[in-house]
Design a protein around this motif. Sequence first.
Motif, mmCIF file in Angstrom:
data_model
loop_
_atom_site.group_PDB
_atom_site.id
_atom_site.type_symbol
_atom_site.label_atom_id
_atom_site.label_comp_id
_atom_site.label_asym_id
_atom_site.label_seq_id
_atom_site.Cartn_x
_atom_site.Cartn_y
_atom_site.Cartn_z
ATOM 1 N N TRP A 133 0.833 -1.206 0.000
ATOM 2 C CA TRP A 133 0.000 0.000 0.000
ATOM 3 C C TRP A 133 0.865 1.251 0.000
ATOM 4 O O TRP A 133 0.654 2.180 -0.792
ATOM 5 C CB TRP A 133 -0.933 -0.005 1.208
ATOM 6 N N LEU A 134 1.860 1.295 0.858
ATOM 7 C CA LEU A 134 2.724 2.468 0.951
ATOM 8 C C LEU A 134 3.568 2.646 -0.306
ATOM 9 O O LEU A 134 3.787 3.776 -0.762
ATOM 10 C CB LEU A 134 3.613 2.360 2.186
ATOM 11 N N ALA A 135 4.012 1.544 -0.892
ATOM 12 C CA ALA A 135 4.822 1.620 -2.109
ATOM 13 C C ALA A 135 4.003 2.065 -3.314
ATOM 14 O O ALA A 135 4.556 2.519 -4.310
ATOM 15 C CB ALA A 135 5.460 0.260 -2.394
ATOM 16 N N GLY A 136 2.671 1.939 -3.215
ATOM 17 C CA GLY A 136 1.801 2.287 -4.335
ATOM 18 C C GLY A 136 1.311 3.716 -4.313
ATOM 19 O O GLY A 136 0.338 4.041 -5.010
ATOM 20 N N ALA A 137 1.976 4.582 -3.576
ATOM 21 C CA ALA A 137 1.512 5.966 -3.437
ATOM 22 C C ALA A 137 1.419 6.697 -4.771
ATOM 23 O O ALA A 137 0.617 7.629 -4.918
ATOM 24 C CB ALA A 137 2.433 6.724 -2.486
ATOM 25 N N ASP A 138 2.217 6.286 -5.745
ATOM 26 C CA ASP A 138 2.198 6.956 -7.050
ATOM 27 C C ASP A 138 1.188 6.339 -8.017
ATOM 28 O O ASP A 138 1.068 6.813 -9.149
ATOM 29 C CB ASP A 138 3.593 6.917 -7.686
ATOM 30 N N GLN A 139 0.480 5.286 -7.593
ATOM 31 C CA GLN A 139 -0.528 4.656 -8.453
ATOM 32 C C GLN A 139 -1.721 5.606 -8.574
ATOM 33 O O GLN A 139 -2.388 5.899 -7.590
ATOM 34 C CB GLN A 139 -0.953 3.318 -7.853
ATOM 35 N N PRO A 140 -2.008 6.103 -9.790
ATOM 36 C CA PRO A 140 -3.072 7.102 -9.924
ATOM 37 C C PRO A 140 -4.479 6.538 -9.753
ATOM 38 O O PRO A 140 -5.407 7.291 -9.467
ATOM 39 C CB PRO A 140 -2.858 7.644 -11.339
#
Length: 278
Positions: A133-140
């Motif tokens: 979840w934290l690593a996906g912060a740039d997932q629009p």
Amino acid sequence: MTFSIVARSADGALHGVAVASKFLGVGAAVPAALADVGAVATQSYANLAYRPQALTLLGTGMTADGTVRALIAGDDGPVTHRQVGVVGADGAGATFTGDQCHPWAGGTSGDGYAIQGNMLAGPRVVADMEAAWLAGADQPRFQHRLLGALHAGDRAGGDRRGRQSAALLVVAKGRGYGGTSDVLVDLRVDDHPDPVAELSRLLELHTLYFERPDPATLIPLTGAVADEVRSRLAGAGHAGADLDEALAGWAGIENLEERIVPGAIDPLVLEVLRSGGV
């Protein structure tokens, strides 16, 4: 018996829940969300009354932590076996795991998310979900970020009894079908040997059918493109003097009406037209 993530998008516009379990139709029991208010997951001897209660409390401005504490305090059932996760319109998420939930059981929370699970393969399930979840912060696309976290938990072993069902619920004001609903995504896999993978397949279909096109990718219906589209529509039985009307008529039959923009064509719609239909 279940692992889930409850979360809010970075801009606060979307709330959602992704969940999987060795349990029939987990989407019918665990998740609930209300646009601009928050989301909740109730699991492990789930108290389904938590869903409307949590959303009502969040709607009054109560924090996620205060909401969880109120739910537990007002429950006259087996609270020691309960598990719940909540996020509100802002602030940190909150999670609770009763001390008699089937092991491994536990959860974690942070700004805009809560992750929890019980009867899991081990603590790595929750840890890997949080890391994803934290690593996906740039997932629009918020719904894909939620599903990415669920996949991480599944890969880490998920429910130690096996796999059966999964669900994804996302809400946002006016973002549902035709702008007439707040439910952006509501997908359920009720009974499947690999439900999280199947949920991914359904989300890809949902993206095709229900997401609106990116204006930057639209192709003007002029010149050679217009000629090709007119010819292919005629071959599909949708000839007409007005190209926009003919395209809209065909798209309605193919369930692609959300992707129709007068005077232009979505590349995904053109791809489907070229392939002869969905």
